[in-house]
Motif scaffolding. Structure first.
Motif, mmCIF file in Angstrom:
data_model
loop_
_atom_site.group_PDB
_atom_site.id
_atom_site.type_symbol
_atom_site.label_atom_id
_atom_site.label_comp_id
_atom_site.label_asym_id
_atom_site.label_seq_id
_atom_site.Cartn_x
_atom_site.Cartn_y
_atom_site.Cartn_z
ATOM 1 N N TYR A 170 -24.507 13.732 20.358
ATOM 2 C CA TYR A 170 -24.349 14.391 19.592
ATOM 3 C C TYR A 170 -22.713 15.233 19.083
ATOM 4 O O TYR A 170 -22.878 15.384 18.077
ATOM 5 N N TYR A 171 -22.129 15.159 20.495
ATOM 6 C CA TYR A 171 -21.296 15.777 19.415
ATOM 7 C C TYR A 171 -19.894 14.314 18.259
ATOM 8 O O TYR A 171 -19.561 14.908 18.212
ATOM 9 N N THR A 172 -20.559 13.257 18.897
ATOM 10 C CA THR A 172 -19.311 12.924 17.881
ATOM 11 C C THR A 172 -20.184 12.317 16.567
ATOM 12 O O THR A 172 -20.081 12.105 15.797
ATOM 13 N N GLU A 173 -21.411 12.956 15.882
ATOM 14 C CA GLU A 173 -22.465 12.821 15.183
ATOM 15 C C GLU A 173 -21.970 13.948 14.367
ATOM 16 O O GLU A 173 -22.204 15.241 14.896
ATOM 17 N N TYR A 174 -21.054 13.640 13.328
ATOM 18 C CA TYR A 174 -20.572 14.831 11.417
ATOM 19 C C TYR A 174 -19.901 14.369 10.950
ATOM 20 O O TYR A 174 -19.407 13.618 11.764
ATOM 21 N N MET A 175 -20.193 15.258 9.700
ATOM 22 C CA MET A 175 -19.566 14.949 8.604
ATOM 23 C C MET A 175 -18.466 14.161 8.545
ATOM 24 O O MET A 175 -17.619 15.843 8.834
ATOM 25 N N ARG A 176 -17.821 13.194 8.790
ATOM 26 C CA ARG A 176 -16.603 13.331 8.871
ATOM 27 C C ARG A 176 -15.590 12.760 7.462
ATOM 28 O O ARG A 176 -14.538 12.740 7.068
ATOM 29 N N LEU A 177 -16.806 12.521 6.428
ATOM 30 C CA LEU A 177 -15.909 12.448 5.255
ATOM 31 C C LEU A 177 -16.703 12.778 3.828
ATOM 32 O O LEU A 177 -18.486 12.805 4.380
ATOM 33 N N ALA A 178 -16.900 13.704 3.673
ATOM 34 C CA ALA A 178 -17.440 14.031 1.990
ATOM 35 C C ALA A 178 -16.963 13.463 0.702
ATOM 36 O O ALA A 178 -15.774 14.909 0.161
ATOM 37 N N LEU A 179 -17.173 12.891 -0.240
ATOM 38 C CA LEU A 179 -16.565 12.671 -1.579
ATOM 39 C C LEU A 179 -17.563 13.383 -2.752
ATOM 40 O O LEU A 179 -18.336 13.158 -2.291
ATOM 41 N N GLY A 180 -16.821 13.472 -3.172
ATOM 42 C CA GLY A 180 -17.350 14.197 -4.466
ATOM 43 C C GLY A 180 -17.762 13.514 -6.106
ATOM 44 O O GLY A 180 -18.059 12.866 -6.619
ATOM 45 N N ILE A 181 -18.789 14.193 -6.287
ATOM 46 C CA ILE A 181 -19.887 13.087 -6.685
ATOM 47 C C ILE A 181 -19.211 13.492 -8.309
ATOM 48 O O ILE A 181 -19.128 12.718 -9.327
ATOM 49 N N ASP A 182 -18.634 14.662 -9.053
ATOM 50 C CA ASP A 182 -18.026 14.828 -9.537
ATOM 51 C C ASP A 182 -16.158 14.165 -9.883
ATOM 52 O O ASP A 182 -15.491 14.398 -10.987
ATOM 53 N N THR A 183 -15.639 13.947 -8.772
ATOM 54 C CA THR A 183 -14.667 14.199 -8.440
ATOM 55 C C THR A 183 -13.712 12.174 -8.784
ATOM 56 O O THR A 183 -12.161 11.750 -8.655
ATOM 57 N N ILE A 184 -14.692 10.981 -8.402
ATOM 58 C CA ILE A 184 -14.790 9.929 -8.283
ATOM 59 C C ILE A 184 -14.134 9.102 -9.424
ATOM 60 O O ILE A 184 -15.023 9.793 -10.456
ATOM 61 N N SER A 185 -13.387 8.645 -9.529
ATOM 62 C CA SER A 185 -12.539 8.100 -10.990
ATOM 63 C C SER A 185 -12.065 6.728 -10.572
ATOM 64 O O SER A 185 -12.122 6.109 -11.754
ATOM 65 N N GLY A 186 -12.962 6.424 -9.334
ATOM 66 C CA GLY A 186 -12.315 4.391 -9.157
ATOM 67 C C GLY A 186 -13.174 3.867 -8.242
ATOM 68 O O GLY A 186 -13.427 4.631 -6.899
ATOM 69 N N VAL A 187 -14.046 3.205 -8.400
ATOM 70 C CA VAL A 187 -14.657 2.327 -7.487
ATOM 71 C C VAL A 187 -14.243 0.689 -7.611
ATOM 72 O O VAL A 187 -14.378 0.564 -8.532
ATOM 73 N N LYS A 188 -13.737 -0.491 -6.168
ATOM 74 C CA LYS A 188 -13.412 -1.487 -6.519
ATOM 75 C C LYS A 188 -14.064 -2.358 -5.543
ATOM 76 O O LYS A 188 -14.133 -1.847 -4.276
ATOM 77 N N ILE A 189 -15.142 -2.957 -5.628
ATOM 78 C CA ILE A 189 -15.196 -3.738 -4.940
ATOM 79 C C ILE A 189 -15.610 -5.157 -4.222
ATOM 80 O O ILE A 189 -15.542 -5.403 -5.425
ATOM 81 N N LYS A 190 -14.614 -5.637 -3.392
ATOM 82 C CA LYS A 190 -14.471 -6.651 -3.208
ATOM 83 C C LYS A 190 -14.901 -7.972 -2.348
ATOM 84 O O LYS A 190 -14.721 -6.985 -1.174
ATOM 85 N N THR A 191 -15.445 -8.661 -2.488
ATOM 86 C CA THR A 191 -16.207 -10.036 -2.226
ATOM 87 C C THR A 191 -15.731 -11.147 -2.111
ATOM 88 O O THR A 191 -14.914 -11.222 -2.948
ATOM 89 N N ASN A 192 -15.583 -11.939 -1.430
ATOM 90 C CA ASN A 192 -15.853 -13.843 -1.083
ATOM 91 C C ASN A 192 -15.936 -13.965 -2.474
ATOM 92 O O ASN A 192 -15.645 -15.528 -3.174
ATOM 93 N N ASP A 193 -16.517 -13.412 -3.603
ATOM 94 C CA ASP A 193 -17.757 -14.101 -4.511
ATOM 95 C C ASP A 193 -16.950 -13.177 -5.892
ATOM 96 O O ASP A 193 -16.758 -14.220 -6.770
ATOM 97 N N ARG A 194 -16.819 -12.386 -5.708
ATOM 98 C CA ARG A 194 -15.950 -11.463 -6.881
ATOM 99 C C ARG A 194 -15.558 -10.333 -6.232
ATOM 100 O O ARG A 194 -15.478 -10.251 -5.269
ATOM 101 N N THR A 195 -15.040 -9.738 -7.893
ATOM 102 C CA THR A 195 -14.075 -8.261 -7.215
ATOM 103 C C THR A 195 -14.779 -7.879 -9.117
ATOM 104 O O THR A 195 -14.744 -8.018 -9.660
#
Length: 428
Positions: A170-195
């Motif tokens: 109960y004590y270890t479950e809490y919001m540790r991160l909050a990304l902003g839907i209107d402030t994100i400016s980049g997303v990069k996804i890297k796997t073995n098959d593609r970037t």
């Protein structure tokens, strides 16, 4: 000075009065029908109050947690401090150090209240003193629990009980991160098959499309896919539930939000959950928050194969079937003027025709098929420093044409769509 308040003298008086009343009004009845003597007070009474303590332990059949006061900062023994919710920890300590009630129990038979074998024990160490709080049964009538603090019997509210009975998770479950839907400016996804690398360039004016792609193609990204399938999901990531491991790593994702880059290692899925590592620690997240990682590359790209903003064009020329159609464009935005083969053209009709020219939609990605003859070629002349752009449609088979834009072959489209554009150009 530390406060310690106990109801002793008042209770003795109440017990004496209750005994006299009981004797004068005695009326034999079955034991289960006899009411439990209590004192309902008009205001809350403090049973036990401590300003602070050195240690608090909570023990039940399922719990054995110790809270330690480390130079004024409360911690859970054996749990890293930054893994514990500060607000949940503060709520626990404030309720573990203060017990008030509106009902004092005057019946000393502990078995009647489940206090002879309590379900919960709280030990509070304060210097050389130790205070003990027991919690017994839940009342069958009211939403309270029977309890005792240093021997004083009282009713504890369900709310307070619920804050004392939680396990470590109960004590270890809490919001540790909050990304902003209107402030994100980049997303990069890297796997073995593609970037896949998608970014939001600096905008100097309103565009019909804003997101762009660096990899695997230099092209426009899909605003619709980003707005519906990526940004809301990223903003839903909370890292609230810890995990032991992420299993097999299958992707690394970096997200840029307000100029700060966050890196996530994405591991195995388990039903509706996916395991993620962030800053060296494992968490369990809803799988839906990371579902876009497995989406086809085609989902990420804008499907307009020849998009060029009309305000960046001084003229465009379309060539097909041995003929050439050139349209000059002047002015800006609502004041645009069009001229084809030296003749003025209706602005509204010409705008619609330009939309058709840049509106051919991809049906898929090019997979290296052999290219045949050119079906159509469109040349856009840049304006005010904007680069020229050339789009060619080359036949792949009787149904499909490959699209070559500025020397890069990314998409295929239907030959029927290209022929449809030919007909509209002929009509104008």
């Amino acid at each position: 000075m530390k406060k310690k308040r106990f109801i002793i003298g008042g209770i003795a008086i109440v017990l004496l009065v209750a005994g006299i009343i009981f004797l004068t009004r005695y009326n034999p009845a079955k034991p289960e029908e006899m009411p439990k003597p209590t004192e309902d007070v008009s205001e809350l009474v403090t049973v036990l109050e401590l300003d602070t303590a050195d240690e608090i332990s909570v023990v039940s059949d399922e719990l054995d947690i110790t809270f330690i006061n480390n130079d004024g900062a409360w911690e859970i023994d054996g749990v890293p401090a930054d893994d514990v919710s500060p607000s949940k920890l503060a709520a626990f300590t404030s309720n573990a150090l203060l017990y008030t009630t509106d009902t004092i129990l005057t019946d000393a038979d502990l078995s009647e209240y489940g206090l002879d074998t309590p379900s919960l024990t709280i030990m509070i160490k304060d210097g050389e003193e130790t205070h003990t709080v027991f919690v017994g049964d839940k009342s069958a009538v009211d939403n309270v629990y029977f309890a005792s603090a240093d021997g004083v019997l009282f009713t504890m509210s369900y709310y307070q009980y619920s804050l004392l009975i939680n396990d470590v998770s109960y004590y270890t479950e809490y919001m540790r991160l909050a990304l902003g839907i209107d402030t994100i400016s980049g997303v990069k996804i890297k796997t073995n098959d593609r970037t896949i690398d998608i970014y939001l360039p600096e905008l100097t004016r309103y565009e019909g499309n804003v997101w762009q792609m660096r990899e695997p193609y230099k092209t426009l990204a899909s605003d619709t896919f980003m707005d519906e399938n990526v940004l809301p999901q990223l903003a839903s990531i909370s890292l609230s539930e810890k995990a032991d491991t992420i299993g097999d790593e299958r992707a690394v994702m970096t997200v840029t939000d307000n100029g700060v880059t966050y890196e996530f290692k994405v591991g195995s899925s388990d039903g509706g959950s996916v395991y993620v590592e962030y800053e060296g620690r494992a968490y369990k997240e809803p799988a839906a928050n990371f579902a876009f990682i497995d989406a086809e590359t085609f989902s990420f790209v804008n499907k307009l194969v020849s998009y060029v903003n009309i305000n960046d064009v001084s003229s465009y020329t379309v060539e097909f079937d041995g003929k050439s159609y050139k349209t000059d464009i002047s002015g800006h935005d609502s004041e645009l003027k069009f001229m084809t083969d030296g003749k003025d053209k209706d602005a509204e009709t010409s705008r619609k025709l330009y939309s058709e020219v840049i509106g051919v939609v991809a049906t898929g990605l090019y997979n290296g098929e052999s290219l045949g003859e050119t079906i159509m070629k469109v040349t856009f002349k840049g304006l005010n420093g904007a680069p020229d752009s050339v789009v060619e449609y080359k036949q792949v088979n009787e149904y499909t044409a490959a699209v070559i834009k500025d020397g890069q072959t990314i998409f295929v489209t239907g030959i029927a769509d290209v022929n449809n554009l030919k007909d509209k150009l002929k009509e104008n």
